[in-house]
Design a protein around this motif. Structure first.
Motif, PDB file in Angstrom:
ATOM      1  N   VAL A   1      66.230  -7.673 120.617  1.00  0.00           N
ATOM      2  CA  VAL A   1      66.327  -7.863 122.064  1.00  0.00           C
ATOM      3  C   VAL A   1      67.369  -7.001 122.769  1.00  0.00           C
ATOM      4  N   LEU A   2      68.270  -6.366 122.020  1.00  0.00           N
ATOM      5  CA  LEU A   2      69.334  -5.589 122.650  1.00  0.00           C
ATOM      6  C   LEU A   2      69.263  -4.117 122.240  1.00  0.00           C
TER       7      LEU A   2
ATOM      8  N   GLY B   1      71.586 -11.602 118.997  1.00  0.00           N
ATOM      9  CA  GLY B   1      70.948 -12.050 120.221  1.00  0.00           C
ATOM     10  C   GLY B   1      69.580 -12.691 120.054  1.00  0.00           C
ATOM     11  N   TYR B   2      69.032 -12.677 118.830  1.00  0.00           N
ATOM     12  CA  TYR B   2      67.691 -13.212 118.586  1.00  0.00           C
ATOM     13  C   TYR B   2      67.746 -14.621 118.002  1.00  0.00           C
TER      14      TYR B   2
ATOM     15  N   HIS C   1      76.298 -11.722 122.996  1.00  0.00           N
ATOM     16  CA  HIS C   1      74.879 -11.384 123.130  1.00  0.00           C
ATOM     17  C   HIS C   1      74.133 -12.435 123.954  1.00  0.00           C
ATOM     18  N   GLN C   2      74.480 -13.706 123.764  1.00  0.00           N
ATOM     19  CA  GLN C   2      73.832 -14.758 124.538  1.00  0.00           C
ATOM     20  C   GLN C   2      74.172 -14.625 126.024  1.00  0.00           C
TER      21      GLN C   2
ATOM     22  N   LEU D   1      71.998 -12.070 127.580  1.00  0.00           N
ATOM     23  CA  LEU D   1      70.615 -12.551 127.683  1.00  0.00           C
ATOM     24  C   LEU D   1      70.465 -13.780 128.577  1.00  0.00           C
TER      25      LEU D   1
ATOM     26  N   GLN E   1      71.604 -16.719 128.230  1.00  0.00           N
ATOM     27  CA  GLN E   1      71.455 -17.971 127.501  1.00  0.00           C
ATOM     28  C   GLN E   1      72.761 -18.746 127.615  1.00  0.00           C
TER      29      GLN E   1
END
Length: 199
Positions: A32-33, A77-78, A105-106, A109, A111
């Motif tokens: 995702v990144l 991030g996944y 990472h969250q 995204l 999250q």
């Protein structure tokens, strides 16, 4: 101990997925990144490759895994996507422990820690957060959600355990409860080995 390695991405669906990476041997590849911060440096994941992907639910069926002791997730991030692919295993209470990374990472995204908290709480897990210092390492029990847990300036390892920590045991080693704001008050530190820790 016998270890078998399967080259496959775990995610929210069965099929294939594209992974972004910087170089052939990298710990920073991500589905995702395409760009991430590592300290003061920016890593550009400008290469791509397609790999097969399975839900953890599907993998467990294929391998005849009735019970999973530990799921370790550190996938840049996944993490949430991997959890989504294990919904049946969680509903059937077939996973005992989960260790996953949460932080920068969250944040990128959009999250939140709250969505992870709700997911694990709804599935009967207790959450613990990594705690480190100059002369100790341990886990802090997060007994309730607080918005101070929404920190995205670093990475934290979180442990989700189906059974609450038994204070007579040393694993996982719980040195206190998470309190907001940090640091944890002195009276919550527990013994590490035979020594009493203090701030």
């Amino acid at each position: 101990i016998k270890v078998k390695v399967d080259q496959c991405c775990m995610g929210p669906s069965d099929g294939s997925v594209e992974i972004n990476y910087q170089r052939d041997v990298s710990t920073l590849a991500s589905v995702v990144l395409k760009e991430m911060q590592v300290g003061n440096s920016t890593v550009q994941n400008d290469k791509k490759m397609h790999v097969s992907q399975l839900k953890l639910d599907t993998y467990a069926i294929q391998k005849s895994l009735e019970k999973i002791d530990l799921v370790k997730i550190d996938v840049e991030g996944y993490e949430w996507d991997v959890l989504e692919g294990a919904s049946s295993l969680f509903q059937q209470r077939n996973i005992d422990l989960v260790m996953f990374e949460f932080g920068q990472h969250q944040g990128v995204l959009n999250q939140s820690f709250k969505q992870f908290w709700d997911f694990f709480s709804d599935n009967g897990f207790h959450l613990y957060r990594q705690a480190m210092g100059r002369n100790f390492f341990g886990l802090q029990h997060i007994d309730r959600y607080h918005n101070s847990l929404e920190t995205f300036d670093s990475m934290w390892m979180i442990v989700a355990a189906r059974e609450k920590h038994d204070e007579e045991r040393n694993s996982p080693f719980v040195i206190g409860k998470y309190r907001a704001p940090m640091p944890v008050p002195k009276n919550l530190w527990r013994k590490l080995g035979s020594k009493l820790l203090s701030n």
